[in-house]
Design an enzyme around this catalytic site. Structure first.
Site, PDB file in Angstrom:
ATOM      1  NE  ARG A 153      -2.628  -1.780   3.279  1.00 17.83           N
ATOM      2  CZ  ARG A 153      -2.473  -2.974   3.535  1.00 17.83           C
ATOM      3  NH1 ARG A 153      -3.188  -3.738   2.683  1.00 17.83           N
ATOM      4  NH2 ARG A 153      -2.036  -3.588   4.727  1.00 17.83           N
ATOM      5  CD  GLU A 199       1.033 -11.776  17.398  1.00 19.93           C
ATOM      6  OE1 GLU A 199       0.523 -11.292  16.457  1.00 19.93           O
ATOM      7  OE2 GLU A 199       0.193 -12.262  18.331  1.00 19.93           O
TER       8      GLU A 199
HETATM    9  P1  AMP Z   1       4.013  -3.230  11.437  1.00 20.57           P
HETATM   10  O1  AMP Z   1       5.649  -3.585  10.973  1.00 20.57           O
HETATM   11  O2  AMP Z   1       3.989  -3.987  12.903  1.00 20.57           O
HETATM   12  O3  AMP Z   1       4.434  -1.574  11.806  1.00 20.57           O
HETATM   13  O4  AMP Z   1       2.986  -3.338  10.517  1.00 20.57           O
HETATM   14  C1  AMP Z   1       2.984  -2.704   9.669  1.00 20.57           C
HETATM   15  C2  AMP Z   1       2.322  -3.055   8.118  1.00 20.57           C
HETATM   16  O5  AMP Z   1       1.276  -4.156   8.555  1.00 20.57           O
HETATM   17  C3  AMP Z   1       1.856  -2.088   7.304  1.00 20.57           C
HETATM   18  O6  AMP Z   1       2.401  -2.396   5.930  1.00 20.57           O
HETATM   19  C4  AMP Z   1       0.319  -2.042   7.218  1.00 20.57           C
HETATM   20  O7  AMP Z   1      -0.282  -2.146   6.119  1.00 20.57           O
HETATM   21  C5  AMP Z   1       0.166  -3.716   8.111  1.00 20.57           C
HETATM   22  N1  AMP Z   1      -0.831  -3.611   8.981  1.00 20.57           N
HETATM   23  C6  AMP Z   1      -0.480  -3.849  10.343  1.00 20.57           C
HETATM   24  N2  AMP Z   1      -1.679  -3.771  11.285  1.00 20.57           N
HETATM   25  C7  AMP Z   1      -2.659  -3.448  10.569  1.00 20.57           C
HETATM   26  C8  AMP Z   1      -3.853  -3.112  10.673  1.00 20.57           C
HETATM   27  N3  AMP Z   1      -4.582  -3.235  11.863  1.00 20.57           N
HETATM   28  N4  AMP Z   1      -4.746  -2.759   9.695  1.00 20.57           N
HETATM   29  C9  AMP Z   1      -4.358  -2.434   8.508  1.00 20.57           C
HETATM   30  N5  AMP Z   1      -2.982  -2.966   8.048  1.00 20.57           N
HETATM   31  C10 AMP Z   1      -2.050  -3.245   9.125  1.00 20.57           C
END
Ligand code: AMP
Length: 183
Positions: free
Chosen positions: A64, A101
């Site tokens: 995205r 996770e």
């Molecule tokens: P992180 O590495 O945990 O910060 O996860 C970020 C990535 O996961 C981004 O590319 C987001 O598009 C996706 N992502 C994680 N959690 C969500 C959520 N609750 N809603 C939408 N996309 C998420």
């Protein structure tokens, strides 16, 4: 427009409970992209913020971050480079692993995607735990980039990612945030 631009964008984000698994509220930006007004307001927020940052490149995170990042790069007359998931790029690559996770993931870039010293904006749709953005910024720095700022539409501050990213010294701009409960 009568509402604040960031509030307007936030109001067009769809919250989908229990997706992709129970307990997760997925913050879905497809309605933002689908609504021409919201999409334009969103892009303009980023354009106004970054038009005087003297950037060289926008780096967008798979997938995205590609949508927003490429529009922004075009509007700012900059190049766009993708930060991809493992195994997608055809040329020589460098990778940075990070923990999820359950298990590991990695992000990759072409070795020639950034020249040393180039001023880069890193962009994705959302920051959750911050793992993806921290790994992407490390990768850019390994390639010699000067990462000026990270940006996302949505922050989920209760997961600590925005604080973790800022703790690395990288400024972060987000348009809006959501707490752990819908909406
Ligand atoms: P992180 O590495 O945990 O910060 O996860 C970020 C990535 O996961 C981004 O590319 C987001 O598009 C996706 N992502 C994680 N959690 C969500 C959520 N609750 N809603 C939408 N996309 C998420």
């Amino acid at each position: 427009m009568h509402t604040d631009p960031a509030d307007y964008v936030r109001s067009t984000i769809r919250s989908v409970p229990d997706w992709p698994k129970p307990g997760i509220i997925f913050r879905d930006i497809t309605p933002v992209l689908q609504d021409p007004r919201s999409f334009r307001v969103l892009v303009d927020l980023f354009v106004y913020r970054y038009m005087r940052h003297r950037l060289d490149l926008v780096a967008g995170i798979d997938a995205r971050g590609f949508i927003l990042g490429s529009v922004l790069a075009y509007e700012l007359n900059l190049g766009f480079v993708p930060v991809r998931k493992k195994g997608k790029l055809p040329f020589r690559t460098v990778a940075e692993e990070y923990t999820l996770e359950y298990g590991n993931a990695s992000v990759e870039m072409h070795t020639d995607s950034v020249r040393p010293g180039q001023r880069v904006l890193l962009i994705d749709d959302l920051i959750a735990t911050g793992g993806t953005m921290v790994a992407a910024s490390k990768l850019l720095q390994r390639l010699g980039a000067n990462v000026i700022e990270a940006a996302a539409i949505i922050d989920l501050p209760y997961l600590g990612g925005s604080e973790a990213l800022k703790a690395t010294g990288l400024p972060l701009y987000t348009v809006c945030s959501f707490d752990s409960e819908a909406p």
